[in-house]
Design a protein around this motif. Structure first.
Motif, PDB file in Angstrom:
ATOM      1  N   UNK A 281     -42.896  21.983  -3.714  1.00  0.00           N
ATOM      2  CA  UNK A 281     -42.446  23.141  -3.279  1.00  0.00           C
ATOM      3  C   UNK A 281     -42.214  23.733  -2.140  1.00  0.00           C
ATOM      4  N   UNK A 282     -41.128  24.444  -1.628  1.00  0.00           N
ATOM      5  CA  UNK A 282     -40.687  24.806  -0.401  1.00  0.00           C
ATOM      6  C   UNK A 282     -39.968  26.209  -0.440  1.00  0.00           C
ATOM      7  N   UNK A 283     -40.765  27.125  -1.143  1.00  0.00           N
ATOM      8  CA  UNK A 283     -40.510  28.509  -1.548  1.00  0.00           C
ATOM      9  C   UNK A 283     -39.463  28.871  -2.254  1.00  0.00           C
ATOM     10  N   UNK A 284     -38.489  29.869  -2.069  1.00  0.00           N
ATOM     11  CA  UNK A 284     -37.664  30.330  -3.065  1.00  0.00           C
ATOM     12  C   UNK A 284     -37.399  31.722  -2.932  1.00  0.00           C
ATOM     13  N   UNK A 285     -36.760  32.280  -3.447  1.00  0.00           N
ATOM     14  CA  UNK A 285     -36.172  33.772  -3.393  1.00  0.00           C
ATOM     15  C   UNK A 285     -36.542  34.490  -4.760  1.00  0.00           C
ATOM     16  N   UNK A 286     -36.401  35.979  -4.587  1.00  0.00           N
ATOM     17  CA  UNK A 286     -36.573  36.941  -5.646  1.00  0.00           C
ATOM     18  C   UNK A 286     -35.412  38.116  -5.405  1.00  0.00           C
ATOM     19  N   UNK A 287     -34.771  38.470  -6.334  1.00  0.00           N
ATOM     20  CA  UNK A 287     -33.743  39.399  -6.342  1.00  0.00           C
ATOM     21  C   UNK A 287     -33.589  40.113  -7.689  1.00  0.00           C
ATOM     22  N   UNK A 288     -32.526  41.354  -7.451  1.00  0.00           N
ATOM     23  CA  UNK A 288     -32.104  41.795  -8.554  1.00  0.00           C
ATOM     24  C   UNK A 288     -31.267  41.016  -9.431  1.00  0.00           C
ATOM     25  N   UNK A 289     -31.108  41.046 -10.854  1.00  0.00           N
ATOM     26  CA  UNK A 289     -30.421  39.836 -11.539  1.00  0.00           C
ATOM     27  C   UNK A 289     -29.000  40.262 -11.247  1.00  0.00           C
ATOM     28  N   UNK A 290     -28.685  41.447 -10.748  1.00  0.00           N
ATOM     29  CA  UNK A 290     -27.092  41.632 -10.476  1.00  0.00           C
ATOM     30  C   UNK A 290     -26.755  40.964  -9.335  1.00  0.00           C
ATOM     31  N   UNK A 291     -27.787  39.897  -8.394  1.00  0.00           N
ATOM     32  CA  UNK A 291     -27.339  39.269  -7.436  1.00  0.00           C
ATOM     33  C   UNK A 291     -27.324  37.857  -7.839  1.00  0.00           C
ATOM     34  N   UNK A 292     -27.443  37.311  -9.141  1.00  0.00           N
ATOM     35  CA  UNK A 292     -27.423  36.185  -9.453  1.00  0.00           C
ATOM     36  C   UNK A 292     -26.194  35.211  -9.113  1.00  0.00           C
ATOM     37  N   UNK A 293     -24.997  35.876  -9.014  1.00  0.00           N
ATOM     38  CA  UNK A 293     -24.093  35.027  -8.666  1.00  0.00           C
ATOM     39  C   UNK A 293     -23.722  34.844  -7.089  1.00  0.00           C
ATOM     40  N   UNK A 294     -24.618  35.541  -6.215  1.00  0.00           N
ATOM     41  CA  UNK A 294     -24.704  35.330  -5.083  1.00  0.00           C
ATOM     42  C   UNK A 294     -25.783  34.253  -4.578  1.00  0.00           C
ATOM     43  N   UNK A 295     -27.022  34.371  -5.243  1.00  0.00           N
ATOM     44  CA  UNK A 295     -27.842  33.328  -5.068  1.00  0.00           C
ATOM     45  C   UNK A 295     -27.668  32.107  -5.406  1.00  0.00           C
ATOM     46  N   UNK A 296     -26.710  32.100  -6.365  1.00  0.00           N
ATOM     47  CA  UNK A 296     -26.202  30.725  -6.922  1.00  0.00           C
ATOM     48  C   UNK A 296     -25.515  29.905  -5.653  1.00  0.00           C
ATOM     49  N   UNK A 297     -24.778  30.488  -4.740  1.00  0.00           N
ATOM     50  CA  UNK A 297     -24.408  30.029  -3.644  1.00  0.00           C
ATOM     51  C   UNK A 297     -23.232  29.376  -3.894  1.00  0.00           C
ATOM     52  N   UNK A 298     -22.456  28.769  -2.672  1.00  0.00           N
ATOM     53  CA  UNK A 298     -21.479  27.905  -2.841  1.00  0.00           C
ATOM     54  C   UNK A 298     -21.681  26.478  -3.663  1.00  0.00           C
ATOM     55  N   UNK A 299     -20.582  25.733  -3.973  1.00  0.00           N
ATOM     56  CA  UNK A 299     -20.891  24.432  -4.547  1.00  0.00           C
ATOM     57  C   UNK A 299     -21.577  23.623  -3.713  1.00  0.00           C
ATOM     58  N   UNK A 300     -22.550  22.740  -4.399  1.00  0.00           N
ATOM     59  CA  UNK A 300     -23.570  22.058  -3.640  1.00  0.00           C
ATOM     60  C   UNK A 300     -22.792  20.376  -4.239  1.00  0.00           C
ATOM     61  N   UNK A 301     -23.487  19.377  -3.294  1.00  0.00           N
ATOM     62  CA  UNK A 301     -22.991  18.054  -3.823  1.00  0.00           C
ATOM     63  C   UNK A 301     -23.734  17.527  -5.117  1.00  0.00           C
ATOM     64  N   UNK A 302     -24.643  18.094  -5.546  1.00  0.00           N
ATOM     65  CA  UNK A 302     -25.294  17.970  -6.897  1.00  0.00           C
ATOM     66  C   UNK A 302     -25.374  19.222  -7.459  1.00  0.00           C
ATOM     67  N   UNK A 303     -24.740  19.202  -8.489  1.00  0.00           N
ATOM     68  CA  UNK A 303     -24.945  20.700  -9.544  1.00  0.00           C
ATOM     69  C   UNK A 303     -25.262  20.103 -10.874  1.00  0.00           C
TER      70      UNK A 303
END
Length: 383
Positions: free
Chosen positions: A84-106
């Motif tokens: 484990x190396x941390x993570x984040x917490x946010x309001x559910x309204x921010x889900x699309x933001x924390x998903x972030x841009x496309x990654x090599x593995x999805x």
């Protein structure tokens, strides 16, 4: 968290390469995470991020729930060579933001949710003020001999070389000076900035002990110095706990952060003299001394019966719970210490349960960290 409707977040794990990243991402998606990504890390290896849609209550119970889900995911990560190396917490309204841009593995698992354990969060027992009276401070000079013999310019702190430390220590020895500002600069900014130790940290600590032992400072200031010594001593355990997961994956013992062992050993040498002040100190300072004694039980046993008596006097209160933990640690009663610490970490908005589950660390380190971190709560309530 103010204003959040509900909570979501992420859990991040480090794996050695893209093969492990693919495998872990698949496993986390199968576990129930709806969206998992993997990307190469700038620091080496790959980072696998599991987006935890929740929703969780935006309160202490919700935090415990998402932490428990993260711990279960960490078990899966270890099975795939990750930690484990941390993570984040946010309001559910921010889900699309924390998903972030496309990654090599999805990897996706639409509509899924990882198992959520039942969490019992309890309120701490009543807070009881710790008295700073009677106070027997005397108006007399404090011995700082040897201060100028330390090669401070060759040592460092958070902002460079430590040549300014003697001046700050002398200013601290003046009970009528700008105490709060000097203390904040000396430790908060320089010697223990954001919990980090430096080469100048350990050499400065004996002078704090002399200030406490002199009896020339008022009780509030003696308490402040005891708290900084407690915090400094615990940086060693804090580093070990932070490294425990990674160390387990890499098949090695946990390693402390730089200079923290030197600092821990420096406080170790100071504790016997500090404990001799037990009978002359008011309850608030005795509480801090009990916590220091618990981190160094080979010294602390000399006041074990006094800690027991104080714990009985505060039975059923928040300070009493920490004193019972100190008593168990001083007498190296590991089962009892673990039980009391487990109760404490269940308190609302209290401690991280991972501290008690860390691999390859003795109970004294794990439960001692619960004590050192939690001692600040009762000590903030003094009179």
């Amino acid at each position: 968290m103010t204003g959040w409707s509900a909570m979501a977040g992420t859990h991040e794990f480090v794996v050695p390469d893209d093969t492990h990243a693919h495998q872990l991402a698949d496993a986390l998606a199968s576990h129930g995470f709806a969206y998992v990504t993997g990307r190469k890390s700038r620091r080496g290896g790959w980072v696998v991020t599991a987006v935890d849609d929740g929703p969780y209550p935006a309160d202490a119970t919700g935090h415990r729930m998402i932490e428990a889900v993260g711990r279960a995911a960490a078990v899966i990560a270890r099975q795939h060579g990750g930690y484990a190396e941390g993570g984040s917490r946010c309001d559910v309204s921010q889900l699309q933001i924390i998903r972030g841009p496309d990654a090599p593995i999805v990897c996706t698992n639409p509509g899924a949710r990882p198992p959520t354990p039942t969490i019992v969060v309890v309120a701490p027992p009543p807070a009881t003020a710790l008295a700073l009276t009677p106070d027997h401070a005397e108006d007399k000079p404090i011995d700082l001999s040897g201060l100028d013999e330390v090669p401070w310019p060759e040592l460092g702190h958070a902002h460079g070389d430590a040549e300014d430390i003697p001046g700050l220590l002398r200013a601290l020895a003046d009970p009528f000076g700008d105490w709060d500002q000097t203390l904040a600069e000396l430790f908060g900014d320089d010697l223990l900035h954001q919990g980090t130790c430096y080469s100048a940290t350990a050499p400065a600590l004996p002078f704090l002990s002399r200030m406490i032992a002199s009896g020339a400072l008022p009780a509030r200031q003696r308490l402040d110095l005891c708290v900084w010594l407690l915090y400094a001593a615990d940086r060693w355990a804090d580093g070990l706990l932070a490294d425990a997961d990674r160390a387990a994956v890499e098949g090695r013992p946990p390693q402390p952060q730089a200079w923290t062992l030197d600092v821990h050993l420096a406080v170790d040498e100071l504790v016997p003299a500090l404990l001799t002040r037990w009978e002359t100190e008011p309850p608030a300072v005795r509480f801090a001394l009990a916590c220091l004694a618990a981190l160094f039980p080979h010294h602390g046993r000399q006041i074990g019966d006094r800690i027991t008596s104080m714990a009985q006097g505060f039975d059923g209160t928040e300070p009493g719970a920490y004193l019972r933990l100190a008593e168990a640690l001083v007498h190296t009663r590991d089962d009892e210490a673990l039980a009391v610490a487990t109760d404490i970490v269940a308190w609302e908005e209290s401690h991280d349960p991972d501290w008690l589950n860390a691999a390859d660390l003795v109970v004294g380190v794990r439960a001692g960290h619960v004590l050192a971190e939690g001692a600040l709560r009762p000590l903030s309530n003094t009179e």
